[in-house]
Design a protein around this motif. Sequence first.
Motif, PDB file in Angstrom:
ATOM      1  N   PRO A  29       1.731  -1.263   0.033  1.00  0.00           N
ATOM      2  CA  PRO A  29       0.310  -0.101   0.170  1.00  0.00           C
ATOM      3  C   PRO A  29       0.883   1.749   0.234  1.00  0.00           C
ATOM      4  O   PRO A  29       2.137   1.306   0.857  1.00  0.00           O
ATOM      5  N   PRO A  30       0.606   2.488  -0.826  1.00  0.00           N
ATOM      6  CA  PRO A  30       1.511   3.172  -0.937  1.00  0.00           C
ATOM      7  C   PRO A  30       0.633   4.475   0.094  1.00  0.00           C
ATOM      8  O   PRO A  30       0.929   6.120   0.921  1.00  0.00           O
ATOM      9  N   PHE A  31       0.789   3.974   1.263  1.00  0.00           N
ATOM     10  CA  PHE A  31       1.093   4.602   3.354  1.00  0.00           C
ATOM     11  C   PHE A  31       1.312   3.552   4.331  1.00  0.00           C
ATOM     12  O   PHE A  31       1.279   2.566   3.600  1.00  0.00           O
ATOM     13  N   ASP A  32       1.948   4.640   5.031  1.00  0.00           N
ATOM     14  CA  ASP A  32       1.845   3.342   6.674  1.00  0.00           C
ATOM     15  C   ASP A  32       0.920   3.352   7.366  1.00  0.00           C
ATOM     16  O   ASP A  32      -0.217   4.252   6.800  1.00  0.00           O
ATOM     17  N   ASP A  33       0.663   2.902   8.285  1.00  0.00           N
ATOM     18  CA  ASP A  33      -0.779   3.158   9.269  1.00  0.00           C
ATOM     19  C   ASP A  33      -2.016   1.637   8.643  1.00  0.00           C
ATOM     20  O   ASP A  33      -1.787   1.708   8.271  1.00  0.00           O
ATOM     21  N   LYS A  34      -2.921   2.219   9.331  1.00  0.00           N
ATOM     22  CA  LYS A  34      -4.431   2.241   8.921  1.00  0.00           C
ATOM     23  C   LYS A  34      -5.191   2.790   8.059  1.00  0.00           C
ATOM     24  O   LYS A  34      -5.681   4.006   8.320  1.00  0.00           O
ATOM     25  N   TRP A  35      -5.288   2.783   6.710  1.00  0.00           N
ATOM     26  CA  TRP A  35      -5.951   3.520   6.244  1.00  0.00           C
ATOM     27  C   TRP A  35      -7.601   2.857   5.697  1.00  0.00           C
ATOM     28  O   TRP A  35      -7.468   1.229   5.339  1.00  0.00           O
ATOM     29  N   THR A  36      -8.264   3.710   4.947  1.00  0.00           N
ATOM     30  CA  THR A  36      -9.861   3.084   4.439  1.00  0.00           C
ATOM     31  C   THR A  36     -10.082   3.313   3.253  1.00  0.00           C
ATOM     32  O   THR A  36      -9.333   4.300   2.465  1.00  0.00           O
ATOM     33  N   VAL A  37     -10.937   2.305   2.220  1.00  0.00           N
ATOM     34  CA  VAL A  37     -10.755   2.391   1.313  1.00  0.00           C
ATOM     35  C   VAL A  37     -12.113   3.026   1.368  1.00  0.00           C
ATOM     36  O   VAL A  37     -13.442   2.557   1.136  1.00  0.00           O
ATOM     37  N   GLN A  89      -2.820  -6.934  -6.622  1.00  0.00           N
ATOM     38  CA  GLN A  89      -3.016  -7.083  -5.479  1.00  0.00           C
ATOM     39  C   GLN A  89      -1.438  -6.809  -4.780  1.00  0.00           C
ATOM     40  O   GLN A  89      -0.312  -6.018  -5.049  1.00  0.00           O
ATOM     41  N   PHE A  90      -2.164  -6.508  -2.926  1.00  0.00           N
ATOM     42  CA  PHE A  90      -1.457  -5.784  -2.519  1.00  0.00           C
ATOM     43  C   PHE A  90      -0.548  -6.909  -1.061  1.00  0.00           C
ATOM     44  O   PHE A  90      -1.352  -7.474  -1.363  1.00  0.00           O
ATOM     45  N   ASP A  91      -0.132  -6.800  -0.967  1.00  0.00           N
ATOM     46  CA  ASP A  91       1.054  -7.270   0.069  1.00  0.00           C
ATOM     47  C   ASP A  91       0.544  -6.508   1.188  1.00  0.00           C
ATOM     48  O   ASP A  91       1.238  -5.005   2.385  1.00  0.00           O
ATOM     49  N   PRO A  93       4.886   2.057  -3.681  1.00  0.00           N
ATOM     50  CA  PRO A  93       4.527   0.972  -3.696  1.00  0.00           C
ATOM     51  C   PRO A  93       5.452   0.072  -3.875  1.00  0.00           C
ATOM     52  O   PRO A  93       5.101  -1.278  -3.848  1.00  0.00           O
ATOM     53  N   ALA A  94       6.150  -0.053  -5.240  1.00  0.00           N
ATOM     54  CA  ALA A  94       7.177  -0.189  -5.565  1.00  0.00           C
ATOM     55  C   ALA A  94       8.777   0.105  -6.378  1.00  0.00           C
ATOM     56  O   ALA A  94       8.360   1.409  -6.329  1.00  0.00           O
ATOM     57  N   THR A 116     -10.397  -1.856   5.681  1.00  0.00           N
ATOM     58  CA  THR A 116      -9.547  -0.642   6.488  1.00  0.00           C
ATOM     59  C   THR A 116      -8.085  -1.977   5.317  1.00  0.00           C
ATOM     60  O   THR A 116      -8.112  -2.758   5.407  1.00  0.00           O
ATOM     61  N   VAL A 117      -6.745  -0.816   5.203  1.00  0.00           N
ATOM     62  CA  VAL A 117      -5.810  -1.779   4.813  1.00  0.00           C
ATOM     63  C   VAL A 117      -4.274  -0.792   5.627  1.00  0.00           C
ATOM     64  O   VAL A 117      -4.204  -0.323   5.979  1.00  0.00           O
ATOM     65  N   THR A 118      -3.974  -1.930   5.958  1.00  0.00           N
ATOM     66  CA  THR A 118      -2.067  -1.925   6.981  1.00  0.00           C
ATOM     67  C   THR A 118      -1.286  -2.295   6.167  1.00  0.00           C
ATOM     68  O   THR A 118      -1.683  -3.633   6.050  1.00  0.00           O
ATOM     69  N   HIS A 119      -0.049  -1.587   5.663  1.00  0.00           N
ATOM     70  CA  HIS A 119       0.470  -2.074   5.263  1.00  0.00           C
ATOM     71  C   HIS A 119       1.608  -3.161   6.543  1.00  0.00           C
ATOM     72  O   HIS A 119       1.429  -3.065   6.909  1.00  0.00           O
ATOM     73  N   ASN A 120       2.228  -4.184   5.807  1.00  0.00           N
ATOM     74  CA  ASN A 120       2.756  -5.266   6.121  1.00  0.00           C
ATOM     75  C   ASN A 120       4.067  -4.752   6.313  1.00  0.00           C
ATOM     76  O   ASN A 120       4.703  -4.918   5.587  1.00  0.00           O
ATOM     77  N   MET A 121       4.421  -4.520   7.650  1.00  0.00           N
ATOM     78  CA  MET A 121       4.840  -3.617   8.102  1.00  0.00           C
ATOM     79  C   MET A 121       6.583  -4.440   8.288  1.00  0.00           C
ATOM     80  O   MET A 121       7.825  -4.074   8.726  1.00  0.00           O
TER      81      MET A 121
END
Length: 356
Positions: free
Chosen positions: A162-170, A324-326, A223-224, A349-354
């Motif tokens: 995801p192009p962000f950290d922490d938790k965001w909402t779609v 698809q997102f990691d 994102p990559a 909600t989407v959270t980046h896999n840290m």
Amino acid sequence: MTSSATHPVDPSAEESLVDRVARISLLLGLLGPLGFLGWLQDVYWVFKIAEIFYLFFLFFFIPPGLVLLRGFWNRIYSVFRQVTGTGHGGTSLIGKNDPRAWIEFGYEPSPFKTLQMLALFVHPTIAIRGLFQTAGAIVAYLRHGGRLPRPETFESTVEYRPPFDDKWTVLNGSPDKQYSHSWFPPRQRYAYDFVITDDTGSTQDGGDGVESFYCFDEPIWAPADGTVVRAKDGHRDHHRTTGWIDPLQYRLAGNYVVIKHAENEYSFFAHLKQGSICVESGDHVKRGESIGRCGHSGNSSEPHLHFHVQDHSMPYIGAGLPIQFDAATNHPELQSNECTQTYIHCGQTVTHNMYD
């Protein structure tokens, strides 16, 4: 939890019919130029009959045109629901079974906003850009022979975070047509609008201005790995945030960045904060490297991040790609929060896999 658990990626029969009609009409329409032979020599008069195949180009334009008209109607109806207060809270045309029903964003109903939405269709910038988008959609269909990328046929060569950290909402977006960001134009077919919400589902803290929105000025990451091919800054962030659209906008995307990650895979970030873009064309960026900050520039009703991946560097003629997102995905009604490579859908909600 994978997103397919709540939103199976299963293209509808209507989608298959639209693609099939567009593809067949394109192929038959290409027979039309054979009629030119009938005008060269009388002996070839029979080829003049082929000119009738030009009519099939009309059928090529009709399917996306119907989708565009339906989107226009849904938008107008959404505004009506907002103005009359028959929609869900601050959202537009959201039913109780919609996965976004728990989200409350900063839209305040007003009859003047209804007039504004109608005026947008004759707004010089939006009208002209709309024509470019329509023309670009035609090019995208032609480039793919009527077979636009779909989840069951496209497989990315890139692992995207995801192009962000922490938790965001779609807020908007899904590989499923029912919840797609915009099924037409094709470049936004698999696009997403991301915001940050609190525990009550609100996108703001109750204050005034853009600073009251949780996502505003938050860092946005690549994102990559890739190479920046476009970076446009200088567009103001509109001071109104309750559903008003900036009348002085001159780019629909506002401040934006385009990054090439692989052959025919380009990520697109829109509505970034003015003065925040920290990359320029030709820069090489690494996965997780900062490229700018979330803003409210361009054709935006409240601060958010627009993100999508397309198959061409030129924004208008690209076709959207389902990726698809990691990431870890979740929904307020679900308990699982498993990190995985997955499609994401509106309402989650989407959270980046840290730990990647």
